[in-house]
Write an enzyme that holds these catalytic residues in place. Sequence first.
Site, short mmCIF file in Angstrom:
data_model
loop_
_atom_site.label_atom_id
_atom_site.label_comp_id
_atom_site.label_asym_id
_atom_site.label_seq_id
_atom_site.Cartn_x
_atom_site.Cartn_y
_atom_site.Cartn_z
N SER A 168 0.85 -1.19 0.00
CA SER A 168 0.00 0.00 0.00
C SER A 168 0.89 1.24 0.00
O SER A 168 1.62 1.47 -0.96
CB SER A 168 -0.94 -0.03 1.21
OG SER A 168 -1.81 1.07 1.19
N THR A 169 0.89 2.01 1.08
CA THR A 169 1.68 3.24 1.14
C THR A 169 3.17 2.94 0.89
O THR A 169 3.76 2.13 1.59
CB THR A 169 1.52 3.90 2.51
OG1 THR A 169 0.13 4.04 2.80
CG2 THR A 169 2.20 5.24 2.55
N MET A 290 0.12 0.96 4.93
CA MET A 290 -0.60 1.37 6.12
C MET A 290 -1.70 0.36 6.43
O MET A 290 -2.30 -0.21 5.52
CB MET A 290 -1.20 2.76 5.88
CG MET A 290 -1.87 3.40 7.06
SD MET A 290 -2.31 5.12 6.68
CE MET A 290 -3.49 4.88 5.35
N ASP A 293 -4.01 -4.95 6.21
CA ASP A 293 -4.49 -5.81 5.13
C ASP A 293 -3.42 -6.84 4.79
O ASP A 293 -2.25 -6.50 4.62
CB ASP A 293 -4.82 -4.96 3.90
CG ASP A 293 -5.51 -5.76 2.80
OD1 ASP A 293 -6.13 -6.79 3.11
OD2 ASP A 293 -5.42 -5.34 1.63
#
Length: 354
Positions: A168-169, A290, A293
Amino acid sequence: MTQIRVLVVDDSALVRRLVTTALGQAPDIEVAGVARDGVEAVRMVDELKPDVVTLDIEMPNLDGLGALTQIREKHARLPVIMFSTLTERGATATLDALSRGASDYVTKPSNTGQIADGIAAIRDQLVPRIRALAGMRKLTPGTSRPIVRREHQPHATQPVSALLIGCSTGGPDALARLLPRLPADLGVPVLVVQHMPPVFTTMLAQRLDKLSALTVREAADGDEVRAGEVLIAPGDFHLRLGCVGRIGPVRAVLDQGDQENFCRPAVDVLFRSALDVYGGGALATVLTGMGHDGLAGARQLAAAGARILVQDEESSVVWGMPGAVAGAGLADDVLPLEQLGDRIVATVRRSRAA
């Protein structure tokens, strides 16, 4: 309460109003200042020393990409969040910014005429990122949290059949550095879930294809999953794996089912479906991101004997997703990004030679 000081940079008075109002609703965030173009932004970063910067891309005098480049020359670890439009042009510029050292991005609300909705959309996207990135900035090199590695457990006897990657991030840059380290003859398919909206995943796949010896493309429903290819989940679609009658070729299955972990695509969805197809033959890798997940899916894969690698805290932009997996004791190893590619290749080849 320690305040997180944010510099807001945007040439639009309306957007500045929306962002400052949204941030003003968070008790731990303070708007340290506002800038109308990149020239002001560079000067105010030096003067105000903010904890986080939100930076528009298209501005007069000096645009966001130029401002980011100058900011990074003096402030290598200052979190910078790009503010982008949900268009092909916006996606291209955002990916350029991420490659130049931007920490993350958010997309501007499509209908700024509805003030309350715009403020809520910005708040929901921006506040969690500011908090996560400000927290990571407090870490100094060499002070990462203790690593919890998986207790010794014999893996499934089957060889690695697929590489699964969740991020993600910070993920676009991590993928741009990881995938080129994977050879064309890796011998297994690669499936990727990167939290990104539509259009952005299309542009990301095209960029990564130019960098990698493997063929990289955005997944389409019904695509056959083949060795030598990287399929990236398209924005707003879950990527699942299916096998007709459990004997035919593995294929990509896309759907717009409910969000999981507030995400679509979600890493857990991919991991869970890979368990049904590959079982202990999956090799899961969780990169910077972040949230958490991928944790639930990694737990199921680990129970089946699958191998799991995660990116370490120091090389992650945000150690949420990989940290959750490592903290649960599910990772076989926790490695810097620059070492993950070689470990993946060695793991795949060792398992298939056995």
